[in-house]
Scaffold this motif. Structure first.
Motif, mmCIF file in Angstrom:
data_model
loop_
_atom_site.group_PDB
_atom_site.id
_atom_site.type_symbol
_atom_site.label_atom_id
_atom_site.label_comp_id
_atom_site.label_asym_id
_atom_site.label_seq_id
_atom_site.Cartn_x
_atom_site.Cartn_y
_atom_site.Cartn_z
ATOM 1 N N ASN A 15 11.700 24.302 28.528
ATOM 2 C CA ASN A 15 13.024 23.710 28.342
ATOM 3 C C ASN A 15 14.013 24.715 27.733
ATOM 4 O O ASN A 15 14.717 24.419 26.768
ATOM 5 N N ILE A 16 14.041 25.910 28.315
ATOM 6 C CA ILE A 16 14.906 26.998 27.844
ATOM 7 C C ILE A 16 15.971 27.269 28.904
ATOM 8 O O ILE A 16 15.650 27.476 30.074
ATOM 9 N N SER A 17 17.216 27.293 28.497
ATOM 10 C CA SER A 17 18.310 27.596 29.420
ATOM 11 C C SER A 17 18.431 29.108 29.598
ATOM 12 O O SER A 17 17.922 29.888 28.790
ATOM 13 N N ALA A 18 19.129 29.498 30.648
ATOM 14 C CA ALA A 18 19.383 30.928 30.887
ATOM 15 C C ALA A 18 20.153 31.516 29.705
ATOM 16 O O ALA A 18 19.883 32.645 29.273
ATOM 17 N N LYS A 19 21.087 30.754 29.181
ATOM 18 C CA LYS A 19 21.870 31.222 28.037
ATOM 19 C C LYS A 19 20.988 31.462 26.819
ATOM 20 O O LYS A 19 21.077 32.496 26.161
ATOM 21 N N LYS A 20 20.108 30.516 26.539
ATOM 22 C CA LYS A 20 19.192 30.646 25.392
ATOM 23 C C LYS A 20 18.270 31.855 25.578
ATOM 24 O O LYS A 20 18.052 32.629 24.648
ATOM 25 N N LEU A 21 17.747 32.032 26.792
ATOM 26 C CA LEU A 21 16.890 33.188 27.051
ATOM 27 C C LEU A 21 17.680 34.473 26.864
ATOM 28 O O LEU A 21 17.199 35.415 26.225
ATOM 29 N N SER A 22 18.885 34.501 27.398
ATOM 30 C CA SER A 22 19.702 35.720 27.292
ATOM 31 C C SER A 22 19.958 36.095 25.842
ATOM 32 O O SER A 22 19.908 37.275 25.480
ATOM 33 N N GLU A 23 20.200 35.107 25.003
ATOM 34 C CA GLU A 23 20.439 35.364 23.581
ATOM 35 C C GLU A 23 19.208 35.951 22.888
ATOM 36 O O GLU A 23 19.335 36.738 21.955
ATOM 37 N N ASN A 24 18.031 35.573 23.362
ATOM 38 C CA ASN A 24 16.795 36.015 22.721
ATOM 39 C C ASN A 24 16.250 37.332 23.254
ATOM 40 O O ASN A 24 15.361 37.917 22.640
ATOM 41 N N VAL A 25 16.760 37.774 24.394
ATOM 42 C CA VAL A 25 16.281 39.044 24.951
ATOM 43 C C VAL A 25 17.396 40.083 25.065
ATOM 44 O O VAL A 25 17.216 41.131 25.680
ATOM 45 N N ASP A 26 18.538 39.776 24.472
ATOM 46 C CA ASP A 26 19.648 40.730 24.371
ATOM 47 C C ASP A 26 20.215 41.209 25.699
ATOM 48 O O ASP A 26 20.490 42.399 25.883
ATOM 49 N N VAL A 27 20.346 40.294 26.651
ATOM 50 C CA VAL A 27 21.077 40.585 27.886
ATOM 51 C C VAL A 27 22.009 39.409 28.139
ATOM 52 O O VAL A 27 21.845 38.339 27.559
ATOM 53 N N SER A 28 22.987 39.596 29.003
ATOM 54 C CA SER A 28 23.947 38.525 29.258
ATOM 55 C C SER A 28 23.313 37.392 30.064
ATOM 56 O O SER A 28 22.333 37.591 30.791
ATOM 57 N N ALA A 29 23.903 36.213 29.941
ATOM 58 C CA ALA A 29 23.443 35.067 30.713
ATOM 59 C C ALA A 29 23.614 35.327 32.210
ATOM 60 O O ALA A 29 22.822 34.851 33.028
ATOM 61 N N THR A 30 24.626 36.101 32.571
ATOM 62 C CA THR A 30 24.843 36.466 33.975
ATOM 63 C C THR A 30 23.662 37.256 34.514
ATOM 64 O O THR A 30 23.181 36.993 35.622
ATOM 65 N N ILE A 31 23.175 38.202 33.717
ATOM 66 C CA ILE A 31 22.016 39.011 34.135
ATOM 67 C C ILE A 31 20.774 38.139 34.249
ATOM 68 O O ILE A 31 20.021 38.242 35.225
ATOM 69 N N VAL A 32 20.548 37.274 33.268
ATOM 70 C CA VAL A 32 19.389 36.369 33.341
ATOM 71 C C VAL A 32 19.500 35.502 34.593
ATOM 72 O O VAL A 32 18.507 35.293 35.298
ATOM 73 N N GLY A 33 20.688 35.026 34.887
ATOM 74 C CA GLY A 33 20.895 34.250 36.109
ATOM 75 C C GLY A 33 20.485 35.026 37.351
ATOM 76 O O GLY A 33 19.888 34.469 38.270
#
Length: 111
Positions: A15-33
């Motif tokens: 139950n992790i959003s792309a935004k939440k993942l991006s914040e935890n791995v230091d990349v933008s949400a766009t990149i995670v997307g």
């Protein structure tokens, strides 16, 4: 299954959003997307951060190693935590029964 598919699956299961993942791995949400849509592949450094965040190995993300015991343990505990008390007791009963069958099978192999 691709790397992006596995990352997407891990996000869904946890139950992790792309935004939440991006914040935890230091990349933008766009990149995670882009990872999740298989438009880009994370660098080794980011892959390591993603694996650490989800408590899995990089091998699991890259190759889909279903024998990743730490991932299996975490997933089992996550599911167990969501169960009500009645169902938790049922899981314990079933697991205890499986363990007993396994012990008997192991003893029979030694005989």
């Amino acid at each position: 299954m691709t790397i992006g598919d596995r990352i997407k699956q891990l996000c869904t299961e946890n139950n992790i959003s792309a935004k939440k993942l991006s914040e935890n791995v230091d990349v933008s949400a766009t990149i995670v997307g882009k990872y999740l849509r298989n438009e880009s592949i994370p660098s080794a450094a980011v892959l390591g951060k993603i694996a650490e965040f989800f408590n899995v190995t990089t091998d699991y993300i890259v190759f889909g190693d279903n024998d990743d015991i730490e991932y299996i343990k975490k997933r089992l505990l996550d599911v167990f935590d969501e169960l009500n008390e009645k169902n938790r007791l049922q899981v314990i009963k079933e697991a205890t029964g499986l363990l007993e069958v396994q012990r008997i099978e192991n003893m029979n192999k030694r005989s």
